[in-house]
Design a protein around this motif. Structure first.
Motif, short mmCIF file in Angstrom:
data_model
loop_
_atom_site.label_atom_id
_atom_site.label_comp_id
_atom_site.label_asym_id
_atom_site.label_seq_id
_atom_site.Cartn_x
_atom_site.Cartn_y
_atom_site.Cartn_z
N ASP A 28 3.64 16.21 8.49
CA ASP A 28 4.09 17.59 8.61
C ASP A 28 5.02 17.68 9.81
O ASP A 28 4.59 17.93 10.94
CB ASP A 28 2.87 18.51 8.78
CG ASP A 28 3.25 19.98 8.71
OD1 ASP A 28 4.43 20.30 8.94
OD2 ASP A 28 2.37 20.82 8.45
N LEU A 29 6.29 17.48 9.58
CA LEU A 29 7.27 17.43 10.66
C LEU A 29 7.42 18.77 11.37
O LEU A 29 7.61 18.80 12.59
CB LEU A 29 8.63 16.99 10.11
CG LEU A 29 8.78 15.49 9.83
CD1 LEU A 29 10.11 15.21 9.16
CD2 LEU A 29 8.64 14.69 11.11
N ARG A 30 7.32 19.86 10.63
CA ARG A 30 7.47 21.18 11.26
C ARG A 30 6.36 21.41 12.28
O ARG A 30 6.61 21.90 13.39
CB ARG A 30 7.46 22.28 10.20
CG ARG A 30 7.62 23.67 10.77
CD ARG A 30 7.71 24.72 9.69
NE ARG A 30 8.92 24.54 8.89
CZ ARG A 30 9.25 25.35 7.89
NH1 ARG A 30 8.48 26.37 7.55
NH2 ARG A 30 10.37 25.12 7.21
N PHE A 31 5.13 21.05 11.90
CA PHE A 31 4.01 21.21 12.82
C PHE A 31 4.20 20.35 14.06
O PHE A 31 4.07 20.80 15.19
CB PHE A 31 2.69 20.85 12.14
CG PHE A 31 1.57 20.56 13.11
CD1 PHE A 31 0.93 21.61 13.76
CD2 PHE A 31 1.21 19.26 13.42
CE1 PHE A 31 -0.07 21.35 14.69
CE2 PHE A 31 0.21 19.00 14.33
CZ PHE A 31 -0.43 20.05 14.97
N GLN A 33 6.86 19.00 15.29
CA GLN A 33 8.00 19.42 16.10
C GLN A 33 7.62 20.59 17.01
O GLN A 33 8.03 20.66 18.17
CB GLN A 33 9.17 19.83 15.20
CG GLN A 33 10.45 20.18 15.95
CD GLN A 33 11.60 20.43 15.01
OE1 GLN A 33 11.42 20.93 13.90
NE2 GLN A 33 12.80 20.06 15.42
N ASP A 34 6.79 21.49 16.50
CA ASP A 34 6.33 22.63 17.31
C ASP A 34 5.47 22.15 18.48
O ASP A 34 5.63 22.61 19.62
CB ASP A 34 5.54 23.60 16.43
CG ASP A 34 5.00 24.77 17.23
OD1 ASP A 34 5.80 25.54 17.78
OD2 ASP A 34 3.76 24.91 17.31
N SER A 37 7.65 20.44 21.06
CA SER A 37 8.42 21.43 21.82
C SER A 37 7.57 22.06 22.91
O SER A 37 8.04 22.26 24.05
CB SER A 37 8.95 22.52 20.88
OG SER A 37 9.87 21.99 19.95
N ARG A 240 -2.40 25.16 14.57
CA ARG A 240 -1.30 25.85 13.91
C ARG A 240 -1.08 27.26 14.46
O ARG A 240 -0.18 27.97 14.01
CB ARG A 240 -1.55 25.91 12.40
CG ARG A 240 -1.64 24.51 11.78
CD ARG A 240 -1.56 24.53 10.27
NE ARG A 240 -1.72 23.20 9.73
CZ ARG A 240 -0.77 22.27 9.66
NH1 ARG A 240 0.45 22.57 10.11
NH2 ARG A 240 -1.00 21.08 9.16
#
Length: 359
Positions: A28-31, A33-34, A37, A240
């Protein structure tokens, strides 16, 4: 009871497989990446952050087309070998892409039980992590699944994250999960503050049924206990949730479950208590048990038996007549020598009080 500190400079963040990827799905790249960050902002703001990351076996399973977690050791190790490479490549790329003039580096740190069990290796691992912090590098820590037999069979990274937090004297341990924290008996309400991990609290835990994972809330509570007994507050939060790491640092009880720390013990005593696997057991009588609880040394006269083979300098479990371990200590004699002097009227010191940790 020691109150939780607000100035958390050195932080350990544990990320579980259930967040990184679902069974049969890619990372899960979006997770991630968050999360990267958030960590990047903290490091650039002066914090020191170590990530204890699961996911190697799950990613390996995905790459190899496996739908079930392998049961054979060599198959687990093969999955870990494939997945670990992909996992670190992803962390490296995501940290490089974080905004700002200064690009952050991620360093791979693979540990086994022996790195904790042997005092010299334990201190070397600590020095390595501290050196990475001093250079503004983010350590990404994982169990060395390709060679670690015991941990890969029944272990988990929840415990590893607590051991790492204790190793580096972290100010906070944040365990990110796919739930909002420890759930109360109604399975809906989140327990916001835990000041002691009692049998009642333990009964609230549930094992996981995820095919890519081990552990669940049971292992998270075990990790929390290691942390709080080391004087480190622990937060179990939903990974999340928005800005979850920052929120866990500012108002943990408002967004997760906060486990309040006890009075911290020294680094060497933490190593005896948590950083080692006992080589054997020493059985003591009731008089010796009371003396140890009163912070006295263990003498041969109070020892009624031994279990296992150990050498001078090894850490052993100290158990009562019923077999319950209540302390650990570093022995000054081998099991063979101890059998010759235990009991009777001998007053020889077997474990000095400075080398004993009461549970």
């Amino acid at each position: 009871m020691q109150q939780s500190k607000k100035n958390y400079r050195r932080i350990v963040v544990k990320i579980g497989s259930s967040l990184l990827c679902e069974s049969g799905k890619a990372l899960d790249l979006r997770f991630l990446q968050d999360i990267v960050s958030q960590v990047s902002r903290l490091v650039k703001g002066g914090n020191e952050v170590a990530i204890v990351s699961s996911g190697a076996i799950a990613l390996g399973m995905s790459a190899l087309g496996l739908k079930e977690r392998p049961k054979k050791l060599h198959e687990l190790q093969a999955a870990a070998a494939v997945g670990q490479n992909e996992l670190m490549d992803t962390y490296r790329d995501l940290f490089n892409k974080c905004p700002g003039d200064k690009k952050l580096l991620a360093a791979q740190v693979l540990l086994t039980w022996e790195d904790f069990n042997e005092r010299a290796r334990y201190l070397n691992a600590k020095n390595t992590l501290v050196s990475l912090f001093s250079r503004g590098i983010v350590p990404v820590v994982n169990e060395n699944d390709t060679v670690s037999v015991d941990e890969i069979r029944f272990g988990d990274n929840d415990r590893l994250s607590a051991l790492v937090a204790s190793l580096i004297s972290a100010d906070l341990l944040v365990i990110l999960s796919d739930v909002d924290g420890l759930l109360a008996g109604d399975r809906k309400t989140v327990v916001r503050i835990v000041d002691e991990i009692t049998p009642e609290i333990k009964r609230l835990a549930r094992p996981t049924d995820k095919k890519t994972c081990v552990g669940g809330m049971i292992t998270k509570l075990e990790a929390a206990k290691i942390a709080v007994d080391s004087g480190i507050p622990c937060v179990i939060a939903n990974g999340r949730a928005r800005d979850v790491i920052t929120s866990a640092m500012k108002e943990p009880a408002a967004c997760a479950t906060l486990f309040l720390p006890k009075e911290g013990m020294g680094a060497r005593r933490r190593w005896i208590a948590f950083g080692t696997r006992p080589r054997g057991k020493v059985v003591v009588d009731e008089g010796a048990r009371k003396a140890l609880i009163a912070r006295k040394s263990l003498l041969a006269v109070g020892i009624t038996g031994t279990d296992g083979v150990f050498e001078s300098g090894d850490v052993v479990g100290i158990v009562d007549a019923g077999g319950a371990e209540f302390a650990r200590g570093k022995v000054s004699v081998s099991s063979k020598q101890l059998e010759k002097v235990r009991g009777g009227k001998f007053s020889r010191e077997i474990i000095h009080c400075d080398n004993i940790v009461i549970h």
